[in-house]
Design a protein around this motif. Structure first.
Motif, mmCIF file in Angstrom:
data_model
loop_
_atom_site.group_PDB
_atom_site.id
_atom_site.type_symbol
_atom_site.label_atom_id
_atom_site.label_comp_id
_atom_site.label_asym_id
_atom_site.label_seq_id
_atom_site.Cartn_x
_atom_site.Cartn_y
_atom_site.Cartn_z
ATOM 1 N N SER A 1 0.805 -1.223 0.000
ATOM 2 C CA SER A 1 0.000 0.000 0.000
ATOM 3 C C SER A 1 0.833 1.265 0.000
ATOM 4 C CB SER A 1 -0.913 0.012 1.238
ATOM 5 O OG SER A 1 -1.656 -1.188 1.340
ATOM 6 N N ALA A 2 2.149 1.134 0.201
ATOM 7 C CA ALA A 2 3.018 2.303 0.333
ATOM 8 C C ALA A 2 3.613 2.689 -1.010
ATOM 9 C CB ALA A 2 4.136 2.007 1.339
ATOM 10 N N ASP A 3 4.232 3.862 -1.023
ATOM 11 C CA ASP A 3 4.969 4.300 -2.204
ATOM 12 C C ASP A 3 6.336 4.795 -1.768
ATOM 13 O OD1 ASP A 3 4.490 6.728 -0.992
ATOM 14 O OD2 ASP A 3 3.634 7.701 -2.758
ATOM 15 N N GLY A 4 7.168 5.155 -2.725
ATOM 16 C CA GLY A 4 8.456 5.760 -2.440
ATOM 17 C C GLY A 4 9.396 4.857 -1.665
ATOM 18 N N PRO A 5 10.331 5.462 -0.935
ATOM 19 C CA PRO A 5 11.315 4.677 -0.179
ATOM 20 C C PRO A 5 10.681 3.776 0.868
ATOM 21 C CG PRO A 5 11.997 6.982 -0.335
ATOM 22 C CD PRO A 5 10.598 6.913 -0.845
ATOM 23 N N GLY A 6 9.546 4.210 1.440
ATOM 24 C CA GLY A 6 8.887 3.389 2.442
ATOM 25 C C GLY A 6 8.437 2.054 1.900
ATOM 26 N N ARG A 7 8.010 2.030 0.641
ATOM 27 C CA ARG A 7 7.575 0.778 0.014
ATOM 28 C C ARG A 7 8.733 -0.217 -0.050
ATOM 29 N NH1 ARG A 7 3.346 -0.664 -3.510
ATOM 30 N NH2 ARG A 7 3.856 -2.168 -5.153
ATOM 31 N N ALA A 8 9.904 0.288 -0.436
ATOM 32 C CA ALA A 8 11.070 -0.585 -0.533
ATOM 33 C C ALA A 8 11.518 -1.070 0.843
ATOM 34 C CB ALA A 8 12.209 0.153 -1.233
ATOM 35 N N GLU A 9 11.479 -0.201 1.843
ATOM 36 C CA GLU A 9 11.889 -0.599 3.187
ATOM 37 C C GLU A 9 10.969 -1.673 3.750
ATOM 38 O OE1 GLU A 9 12.154 2.846 5.653
ATOM 39 O OE2 GLU A 9 13.712 3.791 4.421
ATOM 40 N N LEU A 10 9.675 -1.495 3.579
ATOM 41 C CA LEU A 10 8.723 -2.494 4.075
ATOM 42 C C LEU A 10 8.888 -3.820 3.339
ATOM 43 C CD1 LEU A 10 5.651 -0.159 4.450
ATOM 44 C CD2 LEU A 10 6.569 -1.593 6.282
ATOM 45 N N ALA A 11 9.086 -3.761 2.024
ATOM 46 C CA ALA A 11 9.295 -4.986 1.257
ATOM 47 C C ALA A 11 10.550 -5.716 1.726
ATOM 48 C CB ALA A 11 9.384 -4.674 -0.229
ATOM 49 N N GLY A 12 11.591 -4.952 2.065
ATOM 50 C CA GLY A 12 12.805 -5.575 2.581
ATOM 51 C C GLY A 12 12.570 -6.298 3.887
ATOM 52 N N ALA A 13 11.757 -5.711 4.770
ATOM 53 C CA ALA A 13 11.439 -6.368 6.043
ATOM 54 C C ALA A 13 10.613 -7.618 5.833
ATOM 55 C CB ALA A 13 10.709 -5.392 6.959
ATOM 56 N N VAL A 14 9.701 -7.569 4.848
ATOM 57 C CA VAL A 14 8.837 -8.715 4.557
ATOM 58 C C VAL A 14 9.611 -9.828 3.855
ATOM 59 C CG1 VAL A 14 6.838 -9.430 3.161
ATOM 60 C CG2 VAL A 14 6.730 -7.343 4.544
ATOM 61 N N GLY A 15 10.603 -9.453 3.055
ATOM 62 C CA GLY A 15 11.374 -10.449 2.315
ATOM 63 C C GLY A 15 10.778 -10.825 0.984
ATOM 64 N N LEU A 16 9.804 -10.015 0.513
ATOM 65 C CA LEU A 16 9.165 -10.232 -0.787
ATOM 66 C C LEU A 16 9.051 -8.891 -1.499
ATOM 67 C CD1 LEU A 16 6.141 -12.476 0.296
ATOM 68 C CD2 LEU A 16 8.256 -13.282 -0.753
ATOM 69 N N SER A 17 8.784 -8.921 -2.793
ATOM 70 C CA SER A 17 8.519 -7.674 -3.498
ATOM 71 C C SER A 17 7.185 -7.112 -3.023
ATOM 72 C CB SER A 17 8.480 -7.901 -5.012
ATOM 73 O OG SER A 17 7.303 -8.602 -5.374
ATOM 74 N N ALA A 18 7.074 -5.779 -3.056
ATOM 75 C CA ALA A 18 5.832 -5.148 -2.623
ATOM 76 C C ALA A 18 4.649 -5.580 -3.469
ATOM 77 C CB ALA A 18 5.993 -3.622 -2.658
ATOM 78 N N ASP A 19 4.888 -5.861 -4.741
ATOM 79 C CA ASP A 19 3.790 -6.241 -5.637
ATOM 80 C C ASP A 19 3.142 -7.563 -5.250
ATOM 81 O OD1 ASP A 19 4.156 -3.948 -7.097
ATOM 82 O OD2 ASP A 19 5.398 -4.908 -8.642
ATOM 83 N N GLU A 20 3.896 -8.460 -4.620
ATOM 84 C CA GLU A 20 3.329 -9.755 -4.240
ATOM 85 C C GLU A 20 2.958 -9.837 -2.768
ATOM 86 O OE1 GLU A 20 6.184 -13.037 -4.552
ATOM 87 O OE2 GLU A 20 7.825 -11.577 -4.515
ATOM 88 N N SER A 21 3.172 -8.748 -2.031
ATOM 89 C CA SER A 21 3.004 -8.807 -0.583
ATOM 90 C C SER A 21 1.553 -8.942 -0.143
ATOM 91 C CB SER A 21 3.628 -7.569 0.069
ATOM 92 O OG SER A 21 5.028 -7.592 -0.039
ATOM 93 N N MET A 22 0.605 -8.280 -0.823
ATOM 94 C CA MET A 22 -0.790 -8.379 -0.402
ATOM 95 C C MET A 22 -1.310 -9.804 -0.572
ATOM 96 S SD MET A 22 -3.362 -6.705 0.933
ATOM 97 C CE MET A 22 -3.371 -4.937 0.563
ATOM 98 N N ASP A 23 -1.001 -10.426 -1.696
ATOM 99 C CA ASP A 23 -1.409 -11.822 -1.889
ATOM 100 C C ASP A 23 -0.787 -12.718 -0.833
ATOM 101 O OD1 ASP A 23 -2.964 -11.246 -4.097
ATOM 102 O OD2 ASP A 23 -1.394 -11.724 -5.552
ATOM 103 N N ALA A 24 0.479 -12.440 -0.489
ATOM 104 C CA ALA A 24 1.155 -13.243 0.521
ATOM 105 C C ALA A 24 0.501 -13.066 1.887
ATOM 106 C CB ALA A 24 2.627 -12.872 0.582
ATOM 107 N N ALA A 25 0.104 -11.839 2.220
ATOM 108 C CA ALA A 25 -0.570 -11.598 3.495
ATOM 109 C C ALA A 25 -1.868 -12.391 3.581
ATOM 110 C CB ALA A 25 -0.840 -10.109 3.676
#
Length: 408
Positions: free
Chosen positions: A40-64
């Motif tokens: 749901s995020a954009d910018g640098p925050g999107r990349a930081e959250l994806a790094g914590a999750v260990g997946l790309s942001a684009d696949e994170s909602m399906d993974a959740a």
């Protein structure tokens, strides 16, 4: 459907390395929330959250969605999602529709109205183990997203309750509420050398595919580092030695808590202490671990997918509890993230034996996947109290009887 055990366990281990002292936490309860925010995020925050999750942001909602559905389908585990928002947050219906199935409610901005609703959800979803929703309601809480995770298991082999006077170490002189049992499988005990030093793990198997692994290290080992080092050992890699091999070799001296004792037959004698551990975690204290550093900054909104109102993370907290008894184990966690608007205010045989007679850790694990559901550290076990006249010790199954499922 996937539990994403590798990614969730990596987050759990990273969190454990930042902990210091007793407590219990659930990376499995936090991970889906970070995945939702990443998508749901954009910018640098999107990349930081994806790094914590260990997946790309684009696949994170399906993974959740996958993780919460898979957790809820596990025997002995209840998992739920909750979302509450003020009308002023202008949440996009299309964003809400992408979320995992759960409870969706409205916030009024009045803490006297909203807090009891949030607290009731936490109690109901954790069978009363968590009394208070960890995020505080109020006019600035525009939106809160939360997970509730609860598990219960009854031991395949129960323990006997007994008084245990400890003679050495940090608990020397105390009379603890001791638990003891003997089982035939010496390989329930495993040892390994790790970056945190020698580690002893003992598996206590539940009757529904959930296990608890007790973790003991050197007396001076840091709790968080020790538990983090224990997480990858659950896979049983080449560096892990089982209790049967130790029993055959007799080389038990290097391993924390491990000795040999006389017994009627080979096996494992386990002695530990009954415990209840409760924790409150402020996740923003470790914002860099969870990818929350940028998205909590007040300079701009970070979640355009949620709606047109610029939002940032204002609160991120977890309340957790774990209870280990003679008959079983139960644990629960409620994890919540709150957003605010940026612009708003003598025998021949020998048996292996292990004694957890000083501070130790534990990992509650889904057996088949290896997913760590809860991890914690015990430095204040229960003291022994003899039963009152006529009092009966808790029998197997009593834990399930006293904790009805929601709706019962």
């Amino acid at each position: 459907m996937s539990l994403y055990a590798t990614e969730v366990n990596q987050l759990t281990a990273a969190w454990l390395r930042r902990t210091d002292g007793a407590g219990v936490l659930s990376g499995a309860g936090l991970w889906p929330l970070l995945a939702v925010l990443a998508s749901s995020a954009d910018g640098p925050g999107r990349a930081e959250l994806a790094g914590a999750v260990g997946l790309s942001a684009d696949e994170s909602m399906d993974a959740a969605r996958d993780v919460l559905k898979a957790l809820a389908d596990l025997d002995g585990v209840d998992a739920a999602l909750g979302l509450w928002a003020q009308q002023a947050a202008q949440v996009r219906p299309e964003w809400r529709d992408t979320l995992p199935a759960g409870t969706f409610g409205e916030l009024t901005g009045d803490s006297g109205v909203d807090q009891p609703v949030l607290d009731a959800w936490a109690r109901e979803r954790t069978h009363g183990l968590i009394e208070r929703f960890p995020v505080q309601a109020g006019p600035e809480l525009m939106l809160t997203l939360a997970t509730a995770l609860a598990l219960r298991t009854t031991w395949q082999r129960t323990f006997s309750d007994e008084s245990w006077r400890v003679t050495e170490g940090a608990w020397a002189g105390r009379r603890l509420a001791g638990l003891q049992r003997t089982t035939p499988d010496a390989d329930d005990l495993r040892v390994a050398d790790t970056d945190a030093g020698p580690v002893t793990l003992t598996r206590v198997s539940g009757d529904n595919g959930l296990d608890v692994h007790l973790v003991l290290g050197a007396p001076d080992a840091a709790s968080g580092e020790l538990l983090a080092a224990a997480v990858p050992l659950l896979a049983g890699d080449a560096g892990v030695t089982g209790g049967a091999a130790l029993l055959e070799s007799g080389d038990v001296d290097p391993w924390p808590g491990v000795t040999t004792v006389s017994a009627q037959r080979p096996g494992l004698v386990l002695k530990t202490a009954r415990f209840t551990v409760r924790s409150q975690h402020d996740l923003l204290r470790h914002a860099d671990v969870f990818g929350l550093r940028t998205v909590s900054r007040p300079d701009r909104g970070h979640f355009p997918a949620i709606g047109p109102v610029p939002l940032r993370v204002d609160q991120a907290k977890q309340a957790a509890v774990a209870i280990f008894s003679a008959v079983g184990f139960e644990a629960a966690a409620v994890t919540a993230i709150g957003l605010r608007a940026v612009s708003m205010p003598v025998h021949n045989a020998r048996a292996i034996a292990v004694g957890y007679d000083r501070p130790f850790g534990f990992l509650a694990v889904h057996r088949d996947s290896g997913l760590v559901l809860f991890a914690g550290w015990v430095d204040a076990p229960d003291d022994w109290a003899p039963p009152a006249p006529g009092e009966q010790r808790q029998r197997p199954g009593a834990m399930r009887e006293r904790l009805p499922r929601p709706g019962e």
